[in-house]
Motif scaffolding. Structure first.
Motif, PDB file in Angstrom:
ATOM      1  N   GLN A  19      12.427  12.823 -27.912  1.00 23.54           N
ATOM      2  CA  GLN A  19      13.381  13.557 -28.751  1.00 23.54           C
ATOM      3  C   GLN A  19      14.696  13.724 -28.015  1.00 23.54           C
ATOM      4  O   GLN A  19      15.778  13.510 -28.598  1.00 23.54           O
ATOM      5  CB  GLN A  19      12.787  14.933 -29.094  1.00 23.54           C
TER       6      GLN A  19
ATOM      7  N   SER B 102       2.323  14.187 -31.745  1.00 23.17           N
ATOM      8  CA  SER B 102       1.657  15.476 -31.521  1.00 23.17           C
ATOM      9  C   SER B 102       2.327  16.547 -32.341  1.00 23.17           C
ATOM     10  O   SER B 102       3.491  16.399 -32.742  1.00 23.17           O
ATOM     11  CB  SER B 102       1.736  15.874 -30.037  1.00 23.17           C
TER      12      SER B 102
ATOM     13  N   THR C 295      17.824  25.097 -34.325  1.00 25.67           N
ATOM     14  CA  THR C 295      19.198  25.359 -34.771  1.00 25.67           C
ATOM     15  C   THR C 295      19.106  26.332 -35.933  1.00 25.67           C
ATOM     16  O   THR C 295      18.078  26.422 -36.619  1.00 25.67           O
ATOM     17  CB  THR C 295      19.876  24.052 -35.219  1.00 25.67           C
TER      18      THR C 295
ATOM     19  N   GLN D 247      24.327  26.766 -30.989  1.00 23.13           N
ATOM     20  CA  GLN D 247      23.300  27.176 -30.029  1.00 23.13           C
ATOM     21  C   GLN D 247      21.963  27.351 -30.712  1.00 23.13           C
ATOM     22  O   GLN D 247      21.901  27.706 -31.897  1.00 23.13           O
ATOM     23  CB  GLN D 247      23.654  28.507 -29.351  1.00 23.13           C
ATOM     24  N   LEU D 248      20.984  27.073 -29.982  1.00 23.30           N
ATOM     25  CA  LEU D 248      19.628  27.232 -30.488  1.00 23.30           C
ATOM     26  C   LEU D 248      19.314  28.711 -30.642  1.00 23.30           C
ATOM     27  O   LEU D 248      19.762  29.541 -29.832  1.00 23.30           O
ATOM     28  CB  LEU D 248      18.605  26.600 -29.538  1.00 23.30           C
TER      29      LEU D 248
ATOM     30  N   GLU E 228       8.196  26.147 -29.293  1.00 23.35           N
ATOM     31  CA  GLU E 228       9.292  26.265 -28.350  1.00 23.35           C
ATOM     32  C   GLU E 228      10.105  24.988 -28.243  1.00 23.35           C
ATOM     33  O   GLU E 228      11.132  24.947 -27.593  1.00 23.35           O
ATOM     34  CB  GLU E 228       8.755  26.638 -26.963  1.00 23.35           C
ATOM     35  N   ALA E 229       9.621  23.928 -28.872  1.00 25.55           N
ATOM     36  CA  ALA E 229      10.379  22.684 -28.814  1.00 25.55           C
ATOM     37  C   ALA E 229      11.704  22.868 -29.541  1.00 25.55           C
ATOM     38  O   ALA E 229      11.904  23.807 -30.312  1.00 25.55           O
ATOM     39  CB  ALA E 229       9.579  21.550 -29.455  1.00 25.55           C
ATOM     40  N   VAL E 230      12.580  21.948 -29.255  1.00 26.77           N
ATOM     41  CA  VAL E 230      13.885  22.010 -29.931  1.00 26.77           C
ATOM     42  C   VAL E 230      13.703  21.507 -31.367  1.00 26.77           C
ATOM     43  O   VAL E 230      13.338  20.357 -31.610  1.00 26.77           O
ATOM     44  CB  VAL E 230      14.910  21.143 -29.193  1.00 26.77           C
ATOM     45  N   HIS E 231      13.917  22.395 -32.248  1.00 27.08           N
ATOM     46  CA  HIS E 231      13.745  22.063 -33.667  1.00 27.08           C
ATOM     47  C   HIS E 231      15.119  21.892 -34.301  1.00 27.08           C
ATOM     48  O   HIS E 231      15.867  22.865 -34.445  1.00 27.08           O
ATOM     49  CB  HIS E 231      12.950  23.157 -34.374  1.00 27.08           C
ATOM     50  N   ARG E 232      15.410  20.669 -34.621  1.00 26.07           N
ATOM     51  CA  ARG E 232      16.663  20.389 -35.334  1.00 26.07           C
ATOM     52  C   ARG E 232      16.387  19.887 -36.763  1.00 26.07           C
ATOM     53  O   ARG E 232      17.295  19.716 -37.559  1.00 26.07           O
ATOM     54  CB  ARG E 232      17.448  19.338 -34.587  1.00 26.07           C
TER      55      ARG E 232
ATOM     56  N   TYR F 248      20.551  19.134 -27.178  1.00 22.93           N
ATOM     57  CA  TYR F 248      20.088  20.392 -26.542  1.00 22.93           C
ATOM     58  C   TYR F 248      19.280  20.072 -25.279  1.00 22.93           C
ATOM     59  O   TYR F 248      18.291  20.723 -24.950  1.00 22.93           O
ATOM     60  CB  TYR F 248      19.256  21.198 -27.527  1.00 22.93           C
TER      61      TYR F 248
ATOM     62  N   VAL G 184      12.168  27.967 -31.824  1.00 24.09           N
ATOM     63  CA  VAL G 184      13.446  27.599 -31.227  1.00 24.09           C
ATOM     64  C   VAL G 184      14.061  26.492 -32.075  1.00 24.09           C
ATOM     65  O   VAL G 184      13.506  25.392 -32.179  1.00 24.09           O
ATOM     66  CB  VAL G 184      13.226  27.143 -29.786  1.00 24.09           C
TER      67      VAL G 184
ATOM     68  N   LEU H 161       4.399  19.676 -33.095  1.00 24.07           N
ATOM     69  CA  LEU H 161       5.588  20.115 -32.373  1.00 24.07           C
ATOM     70  C   LEU H 161       5.447  21.589 -32.079  1.00 24.07           C
ATOM     71  O   LEU H 161       5.275  22.397 -32.999  1.00 24.07           O
ATOM     72  CB  LEU H 161       6.833  19.841 -33.225  1.00 24.07           C
ATOM     73  N   PRO H 162       5.509  21.918 -30.807  1.00 21.57           N
ATOM     74  CA  PRO H 162       5.351  23.332 -30.467  1.00 21.57           C
ATOM     75  C   PRO H 162       6.506  24.160 -30.989  1.00 21.57           C
ATOM     76  O   PRO H 162       7.592  23.664 -31.253  1.00 21.57           O
ATOM     77  CB  PRO H 162       5.336  23.322 -28.947  1.00 21.57           C
TER      78      PRO H 162
ATOM     79  N   ARG I 272      12.728  24.382 -21.593  1.00 20.53           N
ATOM     80  CA  ARG I 272      11.581  23.961 -22.405  1.00 20.53           C
ATOM     81  C   ARG I 272      10.584  23.122 -21.642  1.00 20.53           C
ATOM     82  O   ARG I 272       9.374  23.394 -21.641  1.00 20.53           O
ATOM     83  CB  ARG I 272      12.128  23.192 -23.629  1.00 20.53           C
TER      84      ARG I 272
ATOM     85  N   ASP J 206       6.458  13.672 -26.935  1.00 16.88           N
ATOM     86  CA  ASP J 206       7.347  13.561 -28.078  1.00 16.88           C
ATOM     87  C   ASP J 206       8.706  14.157 -27.790  1.00 16.88           C
ATOM     88  O   ASP J 206       9.747  13.601 -28.165  1.00 16.88           O
ATOM     89  CB  ASP J 206       6.723  14.263 -29.276  1.00 16.88           C
ATOM     90  N   GLU J 207       8.686  15.259 -27.081  1.00 13.89           N
ATOM     91  CA  GLU J 207       9.951  15.956 -26.864  1.00 13.89           C
ATOM     92  C   GLU J 207      10.822  15.203 -25.875  1.00 13.89           C
ATOM     93  O   GLU J 207      12.068  15.314 -25.922  1.00 13.89           O
ATOM     94  CB  GLU J 207       9.677  17.369 -26.365  1.00 13.89           C
TER      95      GLU J 207
ATOM     96  N   LEU K 184       9.981  14.926 -37.985  1.00 15.54           N
ATOM     97  CA  LEU K 184      10.678  16.120 -37.490  1.00 15.54           C
ATOM     98  C   LEU K 184      11.762  15.733 -36.500  1.00 15.54           C
ATOM     99  O   LEU K 184      12.074  16.439 -35.540  1.00 15.54           O
ATOM    100  CB  LEU K 184       9.696  17.093 -36.832  1.00 15.54           C
TER     101      LEU K 184
ATOM    102  N   ILE L  72      11.733  13.190 -34.468  1.00 18.74           N
ATOM    103  CA  ILE L  72      11.254  12.586 -33.226  1.00 18.74           C
ATOM    104  C   ILE L  72      10.571  11.279 -33.577  1.00 18.74           C
ATOM    105  O   ILE L  72       9.616  11.269 -34.373  1.00 18.74           O
ATOM    106  CB  ILE L  72      10.282  13.503 -32.508  1.00 18.74           C
TER     107      ILE L  72
ATOM    108  N   GLU M 235      16.592  10.592 -27.591  1.00 27.63           N
ATOM    109  CA  GLU M 235      17.219  10.156 -28.851  1.00 27.63           C
ATOM    110  C   GLU M 235      18.301  11.112 -29.281  1.00 27.63           C
ATOM    111  O   GLU M 235      19.309  10.701 -29.879  1.00 27.63           O
ATOM    112  CB  GLU M 235      16.135  10.062 -29.926  1.00 27.63           C
TER     113      GLU M 235
END
Lengths: 742, 291
Positions: A85, B96, B206, B191-192, B101-105, A92, B204, B98-99, A100, A81-82, B89, B91, A88
């Motif tokens: 991500q 799956s 924004t 920055q994250l 540590e993934a980039v969470h925007r 980051y 992790v 989302l961990p 990551r 998924d990432e 989220l 994506i 898209e």
């Protein structure tokens, strides 16, 4: 073995042999080990070849696994998924790529770099990276395959892959690319048993991408050392070294113990045997065998000791036997005194140069008429007599003086540091001892007498003459009237002539063997008072060269050489021949002088009896001396009686020169008494001797004996003897001895 | 045997048959959100006379989260139309969880918007009433939707394990984090950042993302609960102490109907899964009657 071999390979000590043997074993061990190690090396090479083959197999399989894994990884990454991500919304992306994604566990830990690319193949990254993390900024369709490349000395798998937004893989939204450490990744995929990953490297050019098929041909590698082989080899080496160490230690110990337990005792044994050989050996004590006794060496020691003991016993026995033999060899078995051999050995020592500086007296003892005694009483009594003589003489000698039996009835002694006077005293003591000995217990009826001849070293120029002088003296001592002991002097020399080998001696020997060499000269014996020849006295002469040997010369030889019997036999044969040849005037006769030794001899008696054939024609008179008759009266009487019975007349010769015992006259088997010349000459004197002789003649005549007067050298003497009643007369006045002619 | 236990025994074969038959009924639908992101949901058509149920999963989870998926299965077997979306989220076609540590925007607002989307989608697909069943943070998001401009077809919000993201953190710490995030936002920083959020020790994201979730606290929930335009049923697990033991009481005090299933944890697993289903069905039926 050739001589040079014997010299080259002489006896080698056990220690050295052991050393060489052990060295040989060590060498064999080395050789065996070398062969073994060579075989191991060959096995190792075979294993290495197999290992290379297996390693290549592993590599090929690993590459295949790598490919599958890489595809799986990219698939997972693409489906993540990432990942979508970021494609898209790559705002980051840097964080995602640098941190990551690497920590997410989606990528293998061997990932060196990850990059995402948009649909146009452009990297999403706004920054360039270098080194192992560097990824191309742009990729094309040609990149979409797994490639192996070498970059900056490191080998990487690189794979670019499309990323779709849908599971139907219809909407591609970009690409991904990952770079993985080739060797590290391979190592995570499987365990390599044969391939040495550390050695794996691409041999292709830098940055030259290779497909997996191509990569297989461009991968160089080495195989892992086979742990089993290495362990096996290590084990073998360790075992070999341990075995070698053990063998070496064992050999050293064996060498040490062989030297200690075998070689040293053997060496000591050898030294001991050498000592035994040199006569210095004794019994081997237990101390020789070392700290630990070896059974075989102990057996040797025991056997050697037994042998040594037996040898010692044998030596002792031998010594005893030798001593016994020496005694037997040097002692007379009959009397127990030293024998002739002992005498000769002592005599050899005595006859070395320088003897004249010694004060040595040599005594010779001889038994008078021993042969007669032997013949009369038998050898048993004769032996007893000799034993008695030896015992008497031995008792009379000084302590330390050796008495030798020279043979027969002759004895001798050597008196060291003795002058003549002392020697004489010793000789007298000996005579007394013998005279005092009771020989009657042996059955003898006559007294036994010995004669002693003494010679002293001062009177000789060499030792050899000492014996001869003593011999001469002894014979002088044997003469009738002698004191039975005579000391050699120069005056004895003439008669000694007969002792030595001389022409006269040769003549006597010749005459004995050839009676023709004998000349009998006959002297008249007239019958008184008529004065007619009654018979002739046979007097022997020996024709020697151009001269005649008279009795004085002959008898000395006979006495010296003891040839009386043989000579009498020869004389009797001569007489027989003369009788047979008719040399003797018929109606007369002859008187034959028989020596004292002969009268007791059966042979002479038989020889005389053989002359009996002439008794019918001749008067045969046997004259024996008074001395010989008395000294051997039994045996002589027996023989004389036989002769008288046969018809012979027995006359006692030289009456008055010896014992002159009237007592014996009555028992003597004689018919006639011949007064010795010395007795007849006494009739011419005016002293008592005349009176005694006159009365003696009358007495004997009155006893019935016929009297013969010897030594008539004048008429007056003849008349005087006639007046006294002598029946016969003999002398130069009446006729000299002469040869009779037929 | 208790009636509940009987129902458990009865439901079990149904569930089993539902699992077997699931592939025949479940439909994965994909929709492009107004943001351009493609979101997916699992749709199961049920009886037309029964309300449709929109199930919203927990924070950063998917529709496959066991609590939600089993409830969906149960409801589907019970004849209800169910729609279980996976909140994107941000994506597309997120599949799956989302961990942290993934980039969470993504933001809370986007999540709520996405709920709005799915409610509307459901309404179009199956006209009739809609009940939103949320679990965990999905309950809060559902409540936020219900407080906002819910669709007219929305009849009820059933909130299982209604929680915030505080997880009983130190208020001062939470305040500091919120303040920091606000400052960053104010400064225009992109920055994250990484803050603890919910079960994430390191979320992790924004600052906006963080703030959108973290700013909702209990008072906010209580306030929202009073502002819900539709009935709110809160069901809490008796063993769920994420919000504190007094949380059910506070909710009641806020005028909410709160039921506590004794012994159930935050996820209503094990045998409490059946309690969850039963209660949901019961509430749904009550919703039908009221309709």
């Amino acid at each position: 073995m050739p001589v040079f071999s014997r010299r080259l390979f002489g006896p080698v000590s056990l220690a050295r042999l052991t050393f060489f043997f052990l060295a040989g074993v060590a060498l064999l061990l080395v050789v065996t080990s070398s062969v073994f190690f060579a075989n191991i090396s060959r096995i190792e090479q075979n294993f290495a070849a197999n290992n290379e083959k297996f390693a290549r197999q592993e590599l090929t399989e690993a590459l295949a696994l790598m490919e599958n894994h890489m595809l799986a990884v990219t698939k997972a990454l693409a489906a993540w998924d990432e990942t979508r991500q970021q494609l898209e919304d790559p705002a980051y992306y840097a964080y995602w790529r640098n941190s990551r994604v690497l920590s997410s566990g989606v990528l293998p830990s061997t990932t060196d770099a990850i990059e995402l690319y948009d649909v146009h193949g452009r990297t999403l990254s706004k920054e360039t990276r270098e080194g192992e993390a560097a990824m191309p900024a742009h990729i094309g369709k040609d990149n979409l395959r797994l490639a192996l490349a070498r970059e900056n000395g490191h080998d990487h798998f690189i794979l670019f892959f499309p990323i779709f937004s849908d599971t139907a893989l219809q909407h591609r939204i970009g690409y991904g690319g990952i770079k993985i450490d080739f060797k590290a990744e391979l190592q995570t995929l499987r365990r390599f048993l044969y391939l040495d990953m550390a050695s794996v490297r691409l041999t292709s050019k830098e940055a030259q991408p290779l497909t997996l098929d191509q990569a297989v041909r461009h991968i160089a590698f080495m195989t892992q050392p086979s742990a089993e082989i290495a362990a096996f080899k290590s084990l073998i080496y360790r075992v070999m070294y341990q075995v070698a160490a053990i063998v070496l230690a064992g050999m050293l110990l064996a060498y040490f113990f062989i030297v200690l337990l075998v070689a040293k005792p053997l060496r000591r044994l050898s030294v001991h045997i050498d000592a035994m050989r040199a006569g210095r050996g004794g019994l081997l004590s237990e101390s020789y065998r070392g700290p630990v006794p070896v059974a075989e060496l102990e057996n040797v020691r025991i056997s050697l000791n037994d042998y040594q003991s037996k040898l010692d016993d044998m030596h002792v026995n031998l010594a005893n036997k030798n001593e016994e033999l020496w005694k037997l060899a040097h002692h007379d078995p009959l009397t127990g005194i030293f024998n002739r051999r002992a005498f000769e050995e002592d005599w050899s020592a005595l006859t070395r140069p320088g003897l004249t500086s010694l004060n040595v007296a040599f005594l010779l003892f001889d038994c008078d008429h021993f042969k007669t005694i032997n013949d009369t009483y038998g050898h048993h009594v004769g032996d007893q007599v000799l034993q008695g003589i030896a015992e008497s003489l031995y008792g009379a000698l000084r302590t330390g003086d050796r008495l030798y039996r020279m043979g027969g009835d002759e004895f001798a002694t050597i008196l060291y540091e003795t002058d003549v006077a002392l020697a004489s005293r010793v000789a007298e003591r000996c005579i007394e001892a013998v005279n005092a000995h009771n020989f009657a217990v042996y059955g003898m009826r006559e007294p036994l007498r010995i004669s002693i001849g003494i010679a002293h070293s001062h009177d000789v120029a060499s030792a050899e003459l000492l014996h001869k002088h003593a011999d001469l003296a002894m014979y002088h001592a044997k003469r009738p009237g002698s004191p039975k002991m005579a000391i050699y002097t120069e005056s004895l020399t003439p008669s000694s002539h007969a002792m030595v080998s001389s022409p006269e001696t040769a003549a006597v020997y010749a005459a004995i063997t050839n009676p023709d060499l004998l000349e009998m000269h006959y002297q008249k014996i007239v019958q008184l008072p008529a004065g007619e020849v009654d018979y002739f006295e046979a007097l022997v002469r020996i024709r020697h060269a151009d001269s005649l040997l008279h009795p004085a010369s002959i008898f000395s030889v006979l006495e010296a050489k003891r040839l009386e019997i043989e000579f009498d036999q020869a004389v009797l044969e001569r007489i027989r021949l003369d009788l047979a040849g008719g040399l003797i005037p018929a109606g007369t006769g002859i008187s034959i002088n028989i020596s004292g030794m002969s009268i007791v001899t059966t042979q002479i008696t038989d020889k005389l009896l053989a002359l009996g054939e002439f008794l019918g024609r001749y008067k045969l008179v046997i004259e024996v001396t008074e001395t010989s008759l008395i000294t051997q009266i039994s045996h002589a009487s027996a023989n004389l009686n036989r002769l008288r019975k046969a018809g012979f007349v027995i006359a006692l010769d030289d009456f008055g020169s010896g014992y002159s015992s009237l007592r014996y006259l009555s028992t003597m088997p004689v018919d006639m008494i011949k007064f010795d010349i010395s007795m007849v000459h006494c009739l011419n004197g005016e002293d008592r001797q005349r009176v005694i002789v006159e009365n003696l003649a009358k007495l004997i005549s009155a006893a019935g004996f016929k009297l013969v007067a010897e030594g008539i050298e004048s008429r007056a003497t003849l008349e005087r003897v006639t007046a006294l009643g002598f029946t016969h007369a003999q002398g130069f006045y009446l006729g000299r001895p002469e040869r009779l002619k037929r | 045997m208790s009636s509940s236990r009987f129902r458990q025994l009865l439901v079990l074969p149904c569930l089993l048959s539902a699992c077997i038959c699931q592939p025949l009924f479940a439909e994965t639908v994909e929709a492009r959100l107004p943001t351009g992101t493609f979101a997916t949901a699992e749709f199961r058509a049920g009886k037309p006379d029964l309300p449709a149920v929109l199930l919203i999963h927990g924070f950063m989870q998917t529709r496959d989260f066991p609590t939600v998926s089993r409830l969906a299965d149960g409801l589907a077997n019970a004849g209800y139309t169910t729609l279980s979306p996976t909140l994107s989220l941000g994506i597309s076609r997120r599949a799956s969880s989302l961990p942290c540590e993934a980039v969470h925007r993504h933001t809370q607002e986007q999540d709520v918007a996405e709920i709005t989307f799915w409610v509307n989608w459901l309404a179009r697909r199956k006209p009739g009433s809609v009940v939103i069943v949320g679990h965990s943070y999905g309950s809060l998001q559902s409540l936020i939707y219900a407080v906002g401009k819910p669709a007219p077809t929305l009849r009820r919000v059933i909130a299982f394990s209604l929680v915030d993201t505080e997880r009983q953190s130190d208020p001062r710490t939470v305040a500091a984090m919120l303040s920091d995030a606000k400052k960053r936002i104010a400064r225009g920083e992109t920055q994250l950042v990484s803050y603890p959020l919910g079960y994430c020790k390191q979320y992790v994201s924004t600052p906006q993302s963080f703030l959108s979730y973290a700013r909702w606290n209990r008072p906010d929930i209580l306030r929202l609960s009073r502002q819900s335009k539709v009935p709110l049923e809160v069901i809490m697990g008796g063993s769920d102490d994420r919000m504190g033991e007094d949380w059910p009481e506070k909710l009641r005090s806020a005028g909410n109907r709160v039921q506590v299933i004794a012994g159930a944890n935050h996820f209503f697993d094990a045998e409490h899964e059946f309690d969850m289903l039963d209660l949901t069905v019961s509430l749904l039926k009550s919703s039908e009657k009221k309709n």
